[in-house]
Scaffold this motif. Structure first.
Motif, short mmCIF file in Angstrom:
data_model
loop_
_atom_site.label_atom_id
_atom_site.label_comp_id
_atom_site.label_asym_id
_atom_site.label_seq_id
_atom_site.Cartn_x
_atom_site.Cartn_y
_atom_site.Cartn_z
N UNK A 1 0.83 -1.20 0.00
CA UNK A 1 0.00 0.00 0.00
C UNK A 1 0.87 1.26 0.00
N UNK A 2 0.36 2.37 -0.55
CA UNK A 2 1.03 3.65 -0.37
C UNK A 2 0.88 4.06 1.10
N UNK A 3 1.97 4.09 1.83
CA UNK A 3 1.89 4.26 3.29
C UNK A 3 1.09 5.48 3.71
N UNK A 4 1.31 6.62 3.05
CA UNK A 4 0.67 7.87 3.46
C UNK A 4 -0.76 8.03 2.93
N UNK A 5 -1.18 7.15 2.03
CA UNK A 5 -2.47 7.32 1.37
C UNK A 5 -3.62 7.43 2.36
N UNK A 6 -3.68 6.53 3.35
CA UNK A 6 -4.80 6.54 4.28
C UNK A 6 -4.81 7.84 5.09
N UNK A 7 -3.62 8.37 5.41
CA UNK A 7 -3.55 9.63 6.17
C UNK A 7 -3.99 10.81 5.31
N UNK A 8 -3.62 10.78 4.05
CA UNK A 8 -4.06 11.85 3.14
C UNK A 8 -5.58 11.85 3.02
N UNK A 9 -6.18 10.68 2.89
CA UNK A 9 -7.63 10.59 2.74
C UNK A 9 -8.35 11.00 4.03
N UNK A 10 -7.77 10.65 5.19
CA UNK A 10 -8.35 11.07 6.47
C UNK A 10 -8.31 12.59 6.58
N UNK A 11 -7.21 13.20 6.16
CA UNK A 11 -7.09 14.66 6.23
C UNK A 11 -8.09 15.35 5.29
N UNK A 12 -8.26 14.80 4.09
CA UNK A 12 -9.23 15.38 3.14
C UNK A 12 -10.64 15.31 3.70
N UNK A 13 -11.00 14.15 4.25
CA UNK A 13 -12.34 14.00 4.82
C UNK A 13 -12.52 14.91 6.03
N UNK A 14 -11.49 15.09 6.81
CA UNK A 14 -11.57 15.97 7.98
C UNK A 14 -11.81 17.41 7.57
N UNK A 15 -11.10 17.85 6.54
CA UNK A 15 -11.28 19.22 6.04
C UNK A 15 -12.68 19.40 5.43
N UNK A 16 -13.14 18.36 4.75
CA UNK A 16 -14.45 18.44 4.10
C UNK A 16 -15.61 18.25 5.07
N UNK A 17 -15.31 17.89 6.30
CA UNK A 17 -16.37 17.69 7.29
C UNK A 17 -17.08 16.34 7.16
N UNK A 18 -16.44 15.37 6.46
CA UNK A 18 -17.07 14.06 6.24
C UNK A 18 -16.37 12.92 6.99
N UNK A 19 -15.38 13.26 7.83
CA UNK A 19 -14.67 12.23 8.59
C UNK A 19 -15.51 11.78 9.78
N UNK A 20 -15.71 10.48 9.88
CA UNK A 20 -16.46 9.92 11.01
C UNK A 20 -15.49 9.57 12.13
N UNK A 21 -15.66 10.19 13.29
CA UNK A 21 -14.78 9.95 14.43
C UNK A 21 -15.59 9.33 15.56
N UNK A 22 -15.19 8.14 15.98
CA UNK A 22 -15.86 7.45 17.08
C UNK A 22 -14.84 7.24 18.20
N UNK A 23 -15.26 7.54 19.42
CA UNK A 23 -14.36 7.39 20.57
C UNK A 23 -14.99 6.42 21.56
N UNK A 24 -14.21 5.40 21.91
CA UNK A 24 -14.65 4.42 22.91
C UNK A 24 -13.50 4.16 23.85
N UNK A 25 -13.68 4.49 25.13
CA UNK A 25 -12.59 4.35 26.09
C UNK A 25 -11.45 5.26 25.71
#
Length: 772
Positions: free
Chosen positions: A675-699
């Motif tokens: 896999x392209x190592x940074x790809x998942x981080x790039x996509x997380x950052x794009x979704x975060x900026x766009x307001x579409x990143x789903x963040x779930x916190x448990x413990x």
């Protein structure tokens, strides 16, 4: 002989002994003289002084004798008897008694020894005897101390005050076992009932306290995460491990807790795992008979559904085998690239010779490693040390047989050959440096041609870098794991270092890849300084708030009460108040499986020892960690973008890379994913900026998912380092995300390629056989 037996023997030596001897009337008894001459003539010729025979006459055992060689120029065949440092000739070369003042006295001493009367010791012998008695007394005192819970730890240099909770747990375990043994008929008791301390203290090398005191764990710099050597267990970890072990002993006493025991003990391979306050930390030991019986009680009490292997295996099976120094795994990629890059048989043989040299170096290391285990005592190991040892032992076995080694390389290379063939590199080199934050390359693929290097980099999501010699390198990371589950991409070992990197204040940190901070800042914020400053401000304020909250848990605090009086409160008082309030509001059963419950309560035995500094640190770390995630969850769910940006950046700090690179995952099933190592981080950052990143916190785990289903998780856990309780952060990638991002085309098995590899492995086997 174990320490307990030595103890009994040492004490017996301090007592007077009497012997039933054959008495001889006087030295003028002719029969006595004849017997003594016969004994003296048994002296070995020309071998130096040896002990005189003492089976029939024990008193003669104090003497040594020798016989001069028959061909000696001086006194041939003469027999001399030595007592202390006083040699005296007693028989001439013809076997006749020598007559002079010294010889007469020595004969008198020998007769007295035969009659059971000890000869009068010389002043030198008296001094030697006093020294020996003193040494025996010291040894007896030492063994007596080792039979106590703290004896082995004191001998190893532990501060007993710092490990008082551990000693209390061991002492309690002894009482539990003693009480449980009362149910047995004395004639049919388990053998540990005769002496529980032998199995629990340091009086035997099989004892729990001995194994902990002699335990060996890798020491890690808490700031950089670099290994600094081996050392003994941290007192805080030792305390929590001993408490978990005490919970195991509760099953012998009929008071075990089936709900929590799998979080306290388990098994990995053939070693027992004893967890600390979290299942992410602990030690492993070879269980003794007492511990094995306790495990049987767990199975009898809790039923067959109790699983004592799952947690340990989940923790360790995603560790990267190739990260262990000295394994053959480091050479698989090198062998594959060189093999496929070779243009003819001559160049293949040359490549094989170079690889064979490296294989033989590792073979020697692995063989010596396995041999060293055969003479070392069995002691407690850390979890990571256990994983490394199991891998090294397995490979040491493979190393002894060239056919097995050839088959192993064939199997491992067949797992990765599709990637090696697709990459088409001309050469390969290890990255050749320590892994840094933001610098996670393990291997550099080398290309002579720029266009081919850039094509390979583009295909796998990496970057081609021109080198001084005109060639081009493409960096890759490698993770050879046993099972494809959530895989850790990286970690940071303290909250302070995390904060320093996030706030761009880590100016003098030499363990950060130079371009890393700029890389993740651009990836996340794209030059929006105001947004980045808001995230920094949010986390600074949050950490300051948490620090104020937990300070009273480790330090005395002074305050003014409602009546205007100055008051002081100790950490012990504050923690007791918190524990009492929580127990009253929620109840112990609701708390016992939580990290906070473990920090405040010692099972159902009551509160932890809140006067102990390690207990205070442990409780403070848990409170801080849980408060951090609770505050961030509240802020993120209310739409606070700065809080979410801070969370995303922490995940980037732990897992992203300064340069784009390919990450290669291979598991025991034979599957390889690239896999392209940074790809998942790039996509997380794009979704975060766009307001579409789903963040779930448990413990204390935060899961971030993009609209396309790409997922990473950010987690924090407690750990001991540098004598302090710290918070370690890590970022993991989900197995489904690895499969979604995989750039390696699925290929059916190519029989011709497999046959080619098989043929080349035979050549490797021949070279290894000739070079071994």
């Amino acid at each position: 002989m174990d320490y307990f037996s030595e103890l009994l023997e040492s004490y017996s030596k301090l007592k007077k002994r009497t012997f039933k001897l054959t008495y001889i009337s006087e030295q003028d008894d002719g029969a006595a003289q004849g017997k003594l001459i016969n004994i003296l003539q048994q002296a070995p010729e020309g071998q130096g002084y040896v002990d005189m025979p003492s089976d029939e006459y024990p008193g003669l055992g104090r003497f040594k004798f020798l016989k001069t060689k028959a061909d000696s120029k001086k006194n041939p065949g003469q027999i001399t008897v030595n007592l202390g440092q006083s040699p005296v000739p007693v028989l001439d070369g013809q076997g006749n008694p020598i007559k002079n003042e010294k010889a007469d006295k020595r004969w008198e001493e020998l007769y007295k020894a035969m009659s059971g009367e000890a000869p009068e010791p010389s002043a030198e012998e008296k001094a030697d005897g006093d020294v020996a008695a003193g040494e025996e007394q010291k040894q007896a005192e030492r063994l007596s101390k080792l039979a106590q819970p703290g004896g082995a730890f004191e001998e190893r240099g532990y501060n007993l005050q710092q490990i008082a909770p551990a000693l209390d747990s061991i002492d309690n375990s002894i009482r539990t076992v003693q009480k449980s043994c009362e149910q047995y008929d004395p004639k049919n008791q388990p053998k540990y009932c005769k002496s529980p301390g032998t199995y629990l203290t340091g009086s035997s090398k099989a004892g729990f306290a001995y194994k902990l005191s002699a335990g060996n764990v890798v020491q890690v710099d808490p700031e950089t995460g670099k290994k600094t050597g081996d050392g003994k267990l941290e007192p805080g970890l030792l305390n929590s491990v001993a408490q978990s072990h005490d919970a195991l002993m509760d099953f012998l006493g009929g008071n075990g807790d089936c709900d929590t025991i799998s979080q306290k003990v388990g098994f990995y391979k053939n070693r027992m795992v004893i967890f600390g306050s979290d299942t992410s930390e602990g030690v492993t030991i070879t269980p003794n008979d007492l511990q094995n019986d306790a495990v049987k009680k767990i199975q009898d009490t809790c039923g067959e559904n109790i699983n004592l292997t799952e947690i340990a295996e989940d923790n360790l099976n995603t560790n990267a085998i190739n990260a262990i120094k000295g394994t053959f795994n480091e050479l698989v990629m090198q062998l594959g690239v060189r093999l496929l890059a070779a243009k003819d048989e001559v160049s293949r043989k040359e490549a094989f010779k170079e690889i064979a040299e490296e294989i033989n170096k590792r073979r020697q290391f692995l063989t010596e490693y396995a041999q060293s285990l055969g003479v070392e005592d069995d002691v407690a190991l850390g979890l990571d040390e256990t994983f490394e040892r199991e891998v090294l032992i397995e490979q040491a076995g493979i190393a002894q047989n060239n056919t097995a080694l050839k088959n192993w390389f064939l199997k491992e290379l067949s797992f990765q050959v599709a990637f090696v063939k697709a990459a088409g590199a001309d050469n390969v080199e290890p990255a050749g440096r320590d892994i840094k934050t933001g610098g996670r390359e393990d291997t550099n693929l080398i290309y002579n041609d720029q266009a081919r290097a850039e094509a390979a980099a583009k295909q796998f999501g990496s970057k081609a870098i021109k080198r001084a010699d005109g060639t081009y390198s493409v960096g890759i990371g490698q993770k050879r794991i046993q099972k494809l589950k959530k895989v850790k991409l990286g970690e940071i070992n303290s909250t302070q270092r995390m904060l320093d990197i996030l706030t761009n204040e880590a100016k003098n940190d030499n363990n950060i890849e130079p371009a890393f901070q700029k890389k993740i800042s651009t990836m996340q914020f794209g030059g929006d300084e105001a947004r980045e400053d808001a995230a920094i401000s949010y986390l600074k304020n949050l950490e300051a708030k948490i620090e104020r909250m937990v300070k009273p848990l480790t330090q005395y605090t002074t305050y003014i009460d409602s009546k205007g009086k100055i008051r002081s409160e100790s950490p012990e008082t504050r923690l007791k108040g918190i524990a009492s309030t929580l127990k009253g509001l929620i109840g112990y059963n609701a708390l016992k499986e939580s990290a906070l419950g473990k920090a405040l309560f010692s099972g159902d035995k009551g509160y932890q020892d809140f006067s102990d500094t390690s207990t205070q640190q442990r409780a403070a770390e848990v409170v801080a960690r849980e408060a951090r995630f609770k505050e961030m969850k509240k802020a993120i769910e209310s739409g606070d973008q700065a809080a979410q940006d801070a969370a995303v950046k922490m995940a980037l700090i732990c897992g992203a890379n300064a340069n784009d690179m390919a990450q290669v995952f291979t598991d025991d099933s034979g599957e390889t994913y690239v896999i392209p190592h940074n790809k998942v981080f790039e996509e997380v950052c794009k979704a975060n900026t766009a307001g579409t990143l789903d963040v779930k916190i448990s413990g204390t785990t935060m899961t971030m998912t993009t609209p396309d289903g790409l997922e990473i998780s950010f987690n924090q856990e407690g750990t001991w380092g540098g004598g302090e309780r710290r918070t370690r952060s890590n970022t993991r990638i989900s197995p489904d995300t690895i499969k979604r991002l995989n750039t390696l085309t699925k290929q059916t098995a190519e029989s011709t390629l497999h046959k080619f590899l098989e043929g080349q492995m035979k050549l490797l086997q021949e070279i290894l056989s000739s070079s071994k």
